[in-house]
Design a protein around this motif. Structure first.
Motif, PDB file in Angstrom:
ATOM      1  N   GLU A  21      31.562  45.666  36.417  1.00 24.72           N
ATOM      2  CA  GLU A  21      30.251  45.075  36.658  1.00 24.72           C
ATOM      3  C   GLU A  21      30.434  43.624  37.087  1.00 24.72           C
ATOM      4  OE1 GLU A  21      25.959  44.353  34.436  1.00 24.72           O
ATOM      5  OE2 GLU A  21      27.564  45.387  33.387  1.00 24.72           O
ATOM      6  N   LEU A  22      29.775  43.260  38.180  1.00 24.50           N
ATOM      7  CA  LEU A  22      29.810  41.885  38.662  1.00 24.50           C
ATOM      8  C   LEU A  22      28.735  41.065  37.956  1.00 24.50           C
ATOM      9  CD1 LEU A  22      30.274  42.506  42.492  1.00 24.50           C
ATOM     10  CD2 LEU A  22      32.025  42.017  40.770  1.00 24.50           C
ATOM     11  N   PRO A  23      28.852  39.737  37.975  1.00 26.21           N
ATOM     12  CA  PRO A  23      27.853  38.896  37.301  1.00 26.21           C
ATOM     13  C   PRO A  23      26.416  39.111  37.781  1.00 26.21           C
ATOM     14  CG  PRO A  23      29.783  37.598  37.840  1.00 26.21           C
ATOM     15  CD  PRO A  23      29.965  38.941  38.494  1.00 26.21           C
ATOM     16  N   ASN A  24      26.244  39.579  39.018  1.00 23.14           N
ATOM     17  CA  ASN A  24      24.890  39.809  39.540  1.00 23.14           C
ATOM     18  C   ASN A  24      24.317  41.164  39.120  1.00 23.14           C
ATOM     19  OD1 ASN A  24      26.270  41.616  41.144  1.00 23.14           O
ATOM     20  ND2 ASN A  24      25.714  40.675  43.089  1.00 23.14           N
ATOM     21  N   GLY A  25      25.067  41.923  38.299  1.00 21.35           N
ATOM     22  CA  GLY A  25      24.582  43.211  37.815  1.00 21.35           C
ATOM     23  C   GLY A  25      25.063  44.410  38.607  1.00 21.35           C
ATOM     24  N   PHE A  26      25.711  44.184  39.759  1.00 29.27           N
ATOM     25  CA  PHE A  26      26.232  45.285  40.571  1.00 29.27           C
ATOM     26  C   PHE A  26      27.331  46.007  39.799  1.00 29.27           C
ATOM     27  CE2 PHE A  26      29.567  46.845  43.415  1.00 29.27           C
ATOM     28  CZ  PHE A  26      28.854  47.715  44.214  1.00 29.27           C
ATOM     29  N   VAL A  27      27.245  47.334  39.735  1.00 30.06           N
ATOM     30  CA  VAL A  27      28.261  48.151  39.081  1.00 30.06           C
ATOM     31  C   VAL A  27      29.027  48.893  40.171  1.00 30.06           C
ATOM     32  CG1 VAL A  27      28.695  50.072  37.503  1.00 30.06           C
ATOM     33  CG2 VAL A  27      26.905  48.420  36.982  1.00 30.06           C
ATOM     34  N   GLY A  28      30.365  48.792  40.124  1.00 30.20           N
ATOM     35  CA  GLY A  28      31.179  49.439  41.141  1.00 30.20           C
ATOM     36  C   GLY A  28      32.350  50.183  40.536  1.00 30.20           C
ATOM     37  N   GLU A  29      33.027  50.932  41.393  1.00 31.36           N
ATOM     38  CA  GLU A  29      34.218  51.670  40.995  1.00 31.36           C
ATOM     39  C   GLU A  29      35.318  51.405  42.009  1.00 31.36           C
ATOM     40  OE1 GLU A  29      32.997  55.748  40.812  1.00 31.36           O
ATOM     41  OE2 GLU A  29      32.254  55.535  38.772  1.00 31.36           O
ATOM     42  N   ALA A  30      36.538  51.416  41.533  1.00 36.62           N
ATOM     43  CA  ALA A  30      37.687  51.266  42.417  1.00 36.62           C
ATOM     44  C   ALA A  30      38.784  52.196  41.915  1.00 36.62           C
ATOM     45  CB  ALA A  30      38.187  49.834  42.425  1.00 36.62           C
ATOM     46  N   VAL A  31      39.280  53.041  42.830  1.00 34.34           N
ATOM     47  CA  VAL A  31      40.378  53.950  42.525  1.00 34.34           C
ATOM     48  C   VAL A  31      41.419  53.746  43.609  1.00 34.34           C
ATOM     49  CG1 VAL A  31      41.097  56.349  42.260  1.00 34.34           C
ATOM     50  CG2 VAL A  31      38.834  55.644  41.478  1.00 34.34           C
ATOM     51  N   GLY A  32      42.662  53.547  43.194  1.00 35.84           N
ATOM     52  CA  GLY A  32      43.735  53.345  44.158  1.00 35.84           C
ATOM     53  C   GLY A  32      44.981  52.827  43.475  1.00 35.84           C
ATOM     54  N   VAL A  33      45.840  52.179  44.252  1.00 36.90           N
ATOM     55  CA  VAL A  33      47.103  51.653  43.744  1.00 36.90           C
ATOM     56  C   VAL A  33      46.924  50.171  43.439  1.00 36.90           C
ATOM     57  CG1 VAL A  33      49.526  51.226  44.299  1.00 36.90           C
ATOM     58  CG2 VAL A  33      48.431  53.340  45.045  1.00 36.90           C
ATOM     59  N   LEU A  34      47.344  49.768  42.245  1.00 35.07           N
ATOM     60  CA  LEU A  34      47.269  48.360  41.863  1.00 35.07           C
ATOM     61  C   LEU A  34      48.314  47.587  42.655  1.00 35.07           C
ATOM     62  CD1 LEU A  34      46.049  46.165  40.062  1.00 35.07           C
ATOM     63  CD2 LEU A  34      47.747  46.773  38.325  1.00 35.07           C
ATOM     64  N   GLU A  35      47.851  46.746  43.592  1.00 34.84           N
ATOM     65  CA  GLU A  35      48.742  45.958  44.445  1.00 34.84           C
ATOM     66  C   GLU A  35      49.324  44.774  43.678  1.00 34.84           C
ATOM     67  OE1 GLU A  35      49.268  45.780  48.185  1.00 34.84           O
ATOM     68  OE2 GLU A  35      48.916  47.925  47.951  1.00 34.84           O
ATOM     69  N   TYR A  36      48.447  44.023  43.027  1.00 34.77           N
ATOM     70  CA  TYR A  36      48.882  42.881  42.223  1.00 34.77           C
ATOM     71  C   TYR A  36      47.734  42.395  41.362  1.00 34.77           C
ATOM     72  CZ  TYR A  36      46.672  39.857  45.770  1.00 34.77           C
ATOM     73  OH  TYR A  36      45.788  39.253  46.622  1.00 34.77           O
ATOM     74  N   TYR A  37      48.075  41.530  40.421  1.00 36.20           N
ATOM     75  CA  TYR A  37      47.083  40.912  39.554  1.00 36.20           C
ATOM     76  C   TYR A  37      47.085  39.420  39.858  1.00 36.20           C
ATOM     77  CZ  TYR A  37      44.617  39.325  35.392  1.00 36.20           C
ATOM     78  OH  TYR A  37      43.712  38.735  34.546  1.00 36.20           O
ATOM     79  N   ASP A  38      45.941  38.886  40.264  1.00 35.12           N
ATOM     80  CA  ASP A  38      45.796  37.462  40.563  1.00 35.12           C
ATOM     81  C   ASP A  38      45.437  36.748  39.267  1.00 35.12           C
ATOM     82  OD1 ASP A  38      45.003  34.910  41.307  1.00 35.12           O
ATOM     83  OD2 ASP A  38      43.995  35.595  43.126  1.00 35.12           O
ATOM     84  N   GLU A  39      46.434  36.126  38.648  1.00 35.68           N
ATOM     85  CA  GLU A  39      46.231  35.508  37.346  1.00 35.68           C
ATOM     86  C   GLU A  39      45.249  34.340  37.411  1.00 35.68           C
ATOM     87  OE1 GLU A  39      49.063  34.029  33.748  1.00 35.68           O
ATOM     88  OE2 GLU A  39      49.741  35.606  35.097  1.00 35.68           O
ATOM     89  N   GLY A  40      45.313  33.541  38.461  1.00 32.16           N
ATOM     90  CA  GLY A  40      44.421  32.391  38.601  1.00 32.16           C
ATOM     91  C   GLY A  40      42.955  32.790  38.681  1.00 32.16           C
ATOM     92  N   ALA A  41      42.689  33.910  39.335  1.00 32.68           N
ATOM     93  CA  ALA A  41      41.317  34.392  39.488  1.00 32.68           C
ATOM     94  C   ALA A  41      40.971  35.481  38.476  1.00 32.68           C
ATOM     95  CB  ALA A  41      41.109  34.935  40.900  1.00 32.68           C
ATOM     96  N   ALA A  42      41.936  35.881  37.648  1.00 27.50           N
ATOM     97  CA  ALA A  42      41.747  36.964  36.672  1.00 27.50           C
ATOM     98  C   ALA A  42      41.147  38.192  37.359  1.00 27.50           C
ATOM     99  CB  ALA A  42      40.887  36.513  35.501  1.00 27.50           C
ATOM    100  N   THR A  43      41.835  38.631  38.431  1.00 27.09           N
ATOM    101  CA  THR A  43      41.323  39.715  39.268  1.00 27.09           C
ATOM    102  C   THR A  43      42.422  40.719  39.581  1.00 27.09           C
ATOM    103  OG1 THR A  43      39.774  38.185  40.303  1.00 27.09           O
ATOM    104  CG2 THR A  43      40.214  40.209  41.486  1.00 27.09           C
ATOM    105  N   TYR A  44      42.112  42.007  39.411  1.00 27.57           N
ATOM    106  CA  TYR A  44      43.004  43.083  39.821  1.00 27.57           C
ATOM    107  C   TYR A  44      42.737  43.369  41.292  1.00 27.57           C
ATOM    108  CZ  TYR A  44      43.530  44.071  34.820  1.00 27.57           C
ATOM    109  OH  TYR A  44      43.785  43.972  33.482  1.00 27.57           O
ATOM    110  N   MET A  45      43.789  43.524  42.083  1.00 26.69           N
ATOM    111  CA  MET A  45      43.651  43.852  43.496  1.00 26.69           C
ATOM    112  C   MET A  45      44.122  45.287  43.683  1.00 26.69           C
ATOM    113  SD  MET A  45      42.426  41.011  44.413  1.00 26.69           S
ATOM    114  CE  MET A  45      42.388  41.114  46.179  1.00 26.69           C
ATOM    115  N   VAL A  46      43.184  46.165  44.076  1.00 27.81           N
ATOM    116  CA  VAL A  46      43.443  47.602  44.159  1.00 27.81           C
ATOM    117  C   VAL A  46      43.348  48.060  45.613  1.00 27.81           C
ATOM    118  CG1 VAL A  46      42.652  49.882  43.406  1.00 27.81           C
ATOM    119  CG2 VAL A  46      42.490  47.935  41.842  1.00 27.81           C
ATOM    120  N   ARG A  47      44.410  48.713  46.109  1.00 20.59           N
ATOM    121  CA  ARG A  47      44.424  49.248  47.473  1.00 20.59           C
ATOM    122  C   ARG A  47      43.843  50.658  47.423  1.00 20.59           C
ATOM    123  NH1 ARG A  47      44.957  46.647  52.014  1.00 20.59           N
ATOM    124  NH2 ARG A  47      46.644  45.479  51.051  1.00 20.59           N
TER     125      ARG A  47
END
Length: 69
Positions: A21-47
């Motif tokens: 869930e994003l801060p604006n209330g949008f709910v999403g899904e992501a399925v794929g391969v975890l490319e990397y984790y951006d520690e500075g942005a605390a974000t998973y990057m999924v291909r």
């Protein structure tokens, strides 16, 4: 809403599934391969299967798991 996230930054290269869930209330899904984790942005990057890169904010994860296959 904080959920159960079983994916760690050490799971790079594995197939993962997220519901988030994003801060604006949008709910999403992501399925794929975890490319990397951006520690500075605390974000998973999924291909995704179509080649697009999905950004999944760690703080917004409702559900996350490593998928067999």
């Amino acid at each position: 809403m904080r959920g159960r996230n079983e994916v760690t930054p050490g799971d790079v290269g594995k197939r993962v599934s997220f519901q988030f869930e994003l801060p604006n209330g949008f709910v999403g899904e992501a399925v794929g391969v975890l490319e990397y984790y951006d520690e500075g942005a605390a974000t998973y990057m999924v291909r995704r299967k179509d080649g697009d890169l999905a950004r999944v904010p760690a703080r917004g994860v409702r559900f996350g798991k490593v998928v067999a296959g």
